[in-house]
Design an enzyme around this catalytic site. Sequence first.
Site, PDB file in Angstrom:
ATOM      1  CB  ALA A 258       1.471   0.945   1.577  1.00 13.45           C
ATOM      2  CE  LYS A 259      -5.597  -3.006  -1.660  1.00 15.06           C
ATOM      3  NZ  LYS A 259      -5.920  -4.270  -1.065  1.00 15.06           N
ATOM      4  NE  ARG A 260       1.251   0.566   6.514  1.00 13.27           N
ATOM      5  CZ  ARG A 260       2.236   0.058   5.833  1.00 13.27           C
ATOM      6  NH1 ARG A 260       1.696  -1.183   5.008  1.00 13.27           N
ATOM      7  NH2 ARG A 260       3.370   0.194   5.542  1.00 13.27           N
ATOM      8  N   GLY A 262      -4.020   3.723   1.008  1.00 16.20           N
ATOM      9  CA  GLY A 262      -4.858   4.016   0.024  1.00 16.20           C
ATOM     10  C   GLY A 262      -4.229   4.024  -1.518  1.00 16.20           C
TER      11      GLY A 262
END
Length: 290
Positions: A258-260, A262
């Site tokens: 996920a974006k969070r 990385g």
Amino acid sequence: MVRAWTTRFAPSPTGELHLGHAFSALTAWDAAVAAGGRFLLRIEDIDATRVRPAFEAGIFEDLAWLGLRWETPVLRQSEHLADYHAALEDLAAKGLIYRCFRTRADVAAEITRAPHGPSGAVFVGGPLAPDEEAERLARGEAFAWRLSLAAARRHLGPAASALTFLEDGHGPEGEHGVIRAAPERLGDIVLARKDVGVAYHLAVVVDDARQGVTDVIRGCDLFEAAHVQRLLQALLGLPTPTYRHHPLLMGPDGKRLAKRNGAPALRALREAGETVADVRRRIAEAVGSS
Ligand code: GLU
């Protein structure tokens, strides 16, 4: 009528696409090419509180860069709200939905208090007593519409426990083949949110049928959704596609990419000079390690 093999990629424009999205889109695209079928792109933008036009534009750029082509016009869910409301009306006319005035905190508290029966920690609140409901409506309180699983069971009769769908891929526990739909796993789901007037499951079911989608290819985080979507298809008299859930790409921390944690955005990879072959190689490595 024989329906042509059709799949779709249905992103929500609430952020930039990353490697996990590329895997999902390419899996659907490659399957469409192999089947000589149709590939559709659907923009799932009903959540006006989170969607951004720039993210939608980014989806088109990223997918074109990956080499995907899709039919036009592209269906944007925000342009079809009347259809979802019509489906909701249909369910209301059959007595299958109820108003839910609870806040998220109320729902969480009720779930915690609930005895852990076979349905586990899910919400099955049911409607309020008519006079309390009338009072809250008179006060102008906001409400969501929820599907009543109990009413759905009564409506379908014995057919309710015989609903199945075909899983051509795998669920998170390796589920494969003919699966008995168990919508009770998600409880009385929200069909129309307080804030945006419609919710994911209803819009997806209406659109998969409208667009003649025969094969839903998506991440196995949505395997549970297939159970309740199968029920909605039965209640609305809509056809059931074949489902093919694929594994999720995992980040270096062992968590879903996920974006969070990385996950690199496709745009960033492109701007750094990576090629589509590089992206496919990254995906193959991440699939291998998941
Ligand atoms: N819009 C959903 C998402 O971005 C996908 C819905 C689906 O494939 O059924 O997660």
